[in-house]
Design a protein around this motif. Structure first.
Motif, short mmCIF file in Angstrom:
data_model
loop_
_atom_site.label_atom_id
_atom_site.label_comp_id
_atom_site.label_asym_id
_atom_site.label_seq_id
_atom_site.Cartn_x
_atom_site.Cartn_y
_atom_site.Cartn_z
N GLN A 52 99.65 48.99 15.39
CA GLN A 52 99.95 50.38 15.06
C GLN A 52 99.28 50.83 13.77
N ALA A 53 99.20 49.97 12.78
CA ALA A 53 98.59 50.36 11.50
C ALA A 53 97.11 50.70 11.67
N PHE A 54 96.41 49.88 12.45
CA PHE A 54 94.99 50.13 12.71
C PHE A 54 94.80 51.46 13.44
N ILE A 55 95.60 51.68 14.47
CA ILE A 55 95.51 52.91 15.26
C ILE A 55 95.88 54.13 14.41
N ALA A 56 96.93 53.98 13.60
CA ALA A 56 97.38 55.09 12.76
C ALA A 56 96.32 55.49 11.75
N ALA A 57 95.57 54.51 11.23
CA ALA A 57 94.51 54.82 10.26
C ALA A 57 93.40 55.63 10.91
N ILE A 58 93.06 55.31 12.17
CA ILE A 58 92.07 56.10 12.90
C ILE A 58 92.58 57.52 13.09
N ASP A 59 93.85 57.65 13.44
CA ASP A 59 94.41 58.97 13.69
C ASP A 59 94.53 59.80 12.41
N GLN A 60 94.76 59.12 11.29
CA GLN A 60 94.78 59.84 10.01
C GLN A 60 93.39 60.42 9.71
N TYR A 61 92.36 59.63 9.96
CA TYR A 61 90.98 60.10 9.77
C TYR A 61 90.74 61.32 10.66
N LYS A 72 97.83 59.76 20.88
CA LYS A 72 98.30 60.83 21.77
C LYS A 72 97.42 60.92 23.01
N ILE A 73 96.10 60.78 22.83
CA ILE A 73 95.18 60.84 23.98
C ILE A 73 95.45 59.68 24.93
N ASP A 74 95.62 58.49 24.37
CA ASP A 74 95.89 57.30 25.19
C ASP A 74 97.27 57.40 25.87
N GLY A 75 98.19 58.04 25.20
CA GLY A 75 99.56 58.14 25.72
C GLY A 75 99.82 59.35 26.58
N ALA A 76 98.77 60.11 26.93
CA ALA A 76 98.94 61.30 27.76
C ALA A 76 99.58 60.95 29.10
N ALA A 77 100.34 61.88 29.65
CA ALA A 77 101.02 61.64 30.93
C ALA A 77 100.03 61.53 32.08
N LYS A 78 98.86 62.17 31.93
CA LYS A 78 97.89 62.22 33.02
C LYS A 78 96.48 62.13 32.46
N TYR A 79 95.61 61.42 33.16
CA TYR A 79 94.20 61.33 32.76
C TYR A 79 93.53 62.67 33.04
N GLU A 88 83.76 63.50 21.39
CA GLU A 88 84.58 63.53 20.19
C GLU A 88 85.93 62.82 20.38
N ASN A 89 86.35 62.65 21.63
CA ASN A 89 87.59 61.90 21.92
C ASN A 89 87.29 60.51 22.47
N ALA A 90 86.36 60.44 23.43
CA ALA A 90 86.08 59.16 24.10
C ALA A 90 85.56 58.10 23.13
N SER A 91 84.72 58.51 22.19
CA SER A 91 84.09 57.53 21.30
C SER A 91 85.13 56.79 20.45
N ALA A 92 86.01 57.55 19.80
CA ALA A 92 87.03 56.92 18.94
C ALA A 92 88.02 56.12 19.78
N LEU A 93 88.37 56.63 20.96
CA LEU A 93 89.33 55.94 21.82
C LEU A 93 88.78 54.60 22.31
N MET A 144 78.99 60.37 15.08
CA MET A 144 77.95 60.38 16.12
C MET A 144 78.52 60.86 17.46
N GLY A 145 79.77 60.49 17.74
CA GLY A 145 80.39 60.90 19.00
C GLY A 145 80.72 62.37 19.07
N SER A 146 80.83 63.02 17.90
CA SER A 146 81.21 64.43 17.86
C SER A 146 80.01 65.37 17.72
N MET A 147 78.81 64.82 17.71
CA MET A 147 77.61 65.62 17.45
C MET A 147 77.41 66.74 18.48
#
Length: 367
Positions: A52-61, A72-79, A88-93, A144-147
């Motif tokens: 959780q700490a590693f994931i939370a640090a990414i989300d803080q960024y 939140k993206i990973d925990g979505a009810a539906k793909y 911008e979402n897929a790269s970090a995930l 780079m993923g958000s370019m």
């Protein structure tokens, strides 16, 4: 935040003192875009609730950039293609899933002797090898993923260049090369080889070039040529502007010498002692962005130079398992000479382990 790289490096130094049985040598392969699909929804929740700490640090960024958190993206009810596939979402995930998988590799059983990756997986490989620390890794990958969040530049399609037994077909390869040459000679059309992906060729181009390729290349299995959804013209001259923006945004201070050898998309090895951080940045933000990425060569160099007992392919998903095996079949590695030989060998004693496959995952993880 920290990536638990120190665990791998310390294990490489101390294992002989702790364990009598020699560890198995492994090359680790990191995936690129397109590996987090409907079946991977909830990957972080299912497999990495302890990080959780590693994931939370990414989300803080990401929160500071007003971007949705990966938890939140990973925990979505539906793909959702709209939410899960944009860069911008897929790269970090994907980065988070892959690095968390890397943290789970049992270092008492396995010695990671080299790391490589496909396309965006190059950034992940650098993170796993310690060439990017955790703060630098999310900065590079998210930047780079958000370019292209304001609009894609060109696109990609994928086409097979092997037969049904995953053996290279030189006639198909020649056909692809001729098709590229013909289309590039047509006014308004641009088409390039983007990735040599095991038994596939990924092509990048503008819309006119891609449409002509779809018209000219024969249909295979009613699937190919297949457009890659929400992908830009990665690894092609069409991304010169993206490369320039990357250089302007990401300084040399972000890059370090790797702690584990790295193999890039040209088959070049970056070693802990010989790597030049300035040149590593130049390749990563320059040629890696604008020239073809030879994943096949990267895998082949990795096994020839580091002689692993096994290959571990990081998740999420297992879309890179086939191309990795195809690259090895091309050089008859592990005595794999065809898809049939590979499949039979995997049933007896698997030498390629995909962490996106739950059964094989258990063979990689700390007990």
């Amino acid at each position: 935040m920290t990536i638990n790289m120190e665990k791998q490096v310390a294990a490489n130094d101390q294992a002989d003192q702790v364990i009598n049985k020699p560890r198995e040598r492994v090359v680790v392969v990191a995936p690129g875009r397109g590996c987090y699909n409907k079946d991977e929804l909830g990957y972080l929740q299912r497999f990495h609730s302890d990080k959780q700490a590693f994931i939370a640090a990414i989300d803080q960024y990401r929160e500071e950039l007003k971007q949705t958190g990966i938890a939140k993206i990973d925990g979505a009810a539906k793909y959702s293609f709209k939410q899960h596939t944009p860069g911008e979402n897929a790269s970090a995930l994907i980065y988070a899933c892959s690095v968390c998988d890397f943290m789970d590799i049992d270092t008492e059983r396995f010695e990671v002797v080299a790391v490589t990756g496909n396309s965006m997986g190059w950034y992940i490989a650098m993170a796993c090898a310690g060439a990017l620390d955790a703060d630098a890794a999310i900065d590079v990958i998210n930047t780079m993923g958000s370019m292209m969040q304001d609009g894609l530049i060109g696109g990609q399609l994928i086409y097979p260049e092997v037969d049904a037994q995953w053996r290279r077909d030189s006639e198909i390869s020649s056909l692809i090369d001729r098709t590229i040459e013909t289309i590039c000679a047509e006014e308004g059309c641009e088409l390039f080889t983007s990735i040599y992906l095991g038994g596939y060729r990924v092509l990048a181009g503008n819309e006119a070039g891609l449409k002509r390729a779809e018209e000219m290349l024969p249909q295979v299995d009613e699937r190919y040529p297949m457009r890659l959804y929400n992908h830009g013209a990665f690894h092609s001259p069409l991304l010169e502007q993206v490369s320039e923006k990357g250089f302007a945004s990401l300084g040399e201070f972000l890059f370090s010498k790797p702690q584990i050898p790295l193999i890039d998309g040209e088959g070049r090895i970056w070693t802990p002692y010989g790597a030049d951080c300035s040149k590593l940045r130049e390749y990563t933000l320059g040629e890696q962005v604008t020239k073809p990425y030879d994943f096949s060569k990267a895998v082949q160099v990795a096994v020839k130079e580091f002689a692993p007992d096994k290959i571990i392919v990081l998740g999420p998903g297992n879309t890179l398992g086939g191309p990795t095996a195809q690259a090895l079949i091309d050089i008859n590695w592990f005595d794999w000479t065809s898809k049939g030989k590979f499949s039979a060998a995997q049933q007896i004693s698997p030498q390629m382990l995909a962490m996106g496959n739950e059964e094989q995952r258990s063979l990689c993880k700390i007990k």
